[in-house]
Design an enzyme around this catalytic site. Structure first.
Site, PDB file in Angstrom:
ATOM      1  N   LYS A  13     101.055  -2.762  50.663  1.00 44.75           N
ATOM      2  CA  LYS A  13     101.329  -3.643  51.810  1.00 44.75           C
ATOM      3  C   LYS A  13     100.243  -4.712  51.963  1.00 44.75           C
ATOM      4  O   LYS A  13     100.544  -5.892  52.098  1.00 44.75           O
ATOM      5  CB  LYS A  13     101.320  -2.769  53.059  1.00 44.75           C
ATOM      6  N   ARG A  87     102.950   0.169  64.316  1.00 47.02           N
ATOM      7  CA  ARG A  87     103.034   1.444  63.611  1.00 47.02           C
ATOM      8  C   ARG A  87     103.708   2.516  64.452  1.00 47.02           C
ATOM      9  O   ARG A  87     103.939   3.619  63.965  1.00 47.02           O
ATOM     10  CB  ARG A  87     101.626   1.930  63.288  1.00 47.02           C
ATOM     11  N   ARG A 124      92.140   4.393  44.691  1.00 45.49           N
ATOM     12  CA  ARG A 124      91.437   3.219  45.235  1.00 45.49           C
ATOM     13  C   ARG A 124      90.148   3.611  45.951  1.00 45.49           C
ATOM     14  O   ARG A 124      89.273   2.755  46.165  1.00 45.49           O
ATOM     15  CB  ARG A 124      92.361   2.381  46.118  1.00 45.49           C
ATOM     16  N   ARG A 126      88.928   4.289  49.049  1.00 44.47           N
ATOM     17  CA  ARG A 126      88.373   3.672  50.247  1.00 44.47           C
ATOM     18  C   ARG A 126      87.693   4.736  51.104  1.00 44.47           C
ATOM     19  O   ARG A 126      88.017   5.917  50.975  1.00 44.47           O
ATOM     20  CB  ARG A 126      89.534   3.017  51.019  1.00 44.47           C
ATOM     21  N   ARG A 137      97.644  10.625  56.992  1.00 47.67           N
ATOM     22  CA  ARG A 137      98.204   9.270  57.106  1.00 47.67           C
ATOM     23  C   ARG A 137      99.650   9.228  56.631  1.00 47.67           C
ATOM     24  O   ARG A 137     100.486   8.543  57.220  1.00 47.67           O
ATOM     25  CB  ARG A 137      97.352   8.252  56.343  1.00 47.67           C
TER      26      ARG A 137
END
Ligand code: AMP
Length: 178
Positions: A13, A87, A124, A126, A137
């Site tokens: 996204k 959200r 990734r 993070r 999440r």
């Protein structure tokens, strides 16, 4: 033009929202980026950081106020891409209330299967991407955010895009769907 990008964590996204915003000359509005920019030594910044690290959502009242201030800034006057907001249903209703009749033009939904998502997110690395947080999440997305697709569907603005493939090809697909 006002465009919302929806999709589970790891769907790409943010990457696609930045690219499409550049191509169309729209402001890129990411509530996640705004939260990551807060000073963690302030009261609000510290609370938000802890929530982000858990994978839960920041309370609606905080997010809504921040988003409303952001889209009132001059660079958003000619349109924007919302990346990560709304959200939840209350956030979507607050957005409707503040946009009035001049609502969203497109809701781009990036579709990626769960196994692919988990491996992308873990790759990734993070700071808020610990395994527990990732699991939370994904569950929070299914519970609170995914139902927003059905919320927007009757308006005829939902554009479903396959989020698996080359980044350039996905950007091109999104652009042609708008
Ligand atoms: P993102 O960069 O969009 O993945 O957001 C990272 C984290 O920031 C999320 O996991 C939430 O904890 C928080 N966050 C971002 N946007 C929102 C929102 N609209 N509502 C609640 N929490 C948010």
């Amino acid at each position: 033009m006002k465009i919302l990008f929806l999709g589970p964590p790891g769907a790409g996204k943010g990457t696609q929202a930045v690219r499409v915003a550049e191509r169309l000359g729209l402001a890129h509005v990411s509530t996640g980026d705004m939260f990551r920019a807060l000073d963690p030594d302030t009261d609000l910044g510290g609370r938000v950081k802890a929530i982000m690290e858990s994978g839960e959502l920041v309370p609606d009242s905080i997010v809504i106020e921040m988003l409303e201030n952001r889209i009132a800034e001059p660079d958003a006057a000619d349109g924007y891409i919302l990346d990560g907001f709304p959200r939840t249903r209350p956030q979507a209703e607050a957005l409707d209330a503040s946009l009035g009749d001049d609502g969203l033009d497109h809701v781009v939904v990036l579709e990626v299967g769960t196994d692919e998502l988990v491996s992308r997110i873990l790759a990734r690395g993070r700071a808020d991407d610990t395994e527990d947080a990732v699991r939370t999440r994904l569950a929070v997305y299914d519970r609170d955010t995914e139902p927003l697709i059905e919320f927007y569907e009757p308006r005829g603005v939902v554009r479903r895009i396959d989020g698996v493939g080359e980044i350039d090809d996905i950007t091109a697909e999104i652009l042609s769907a708008l």
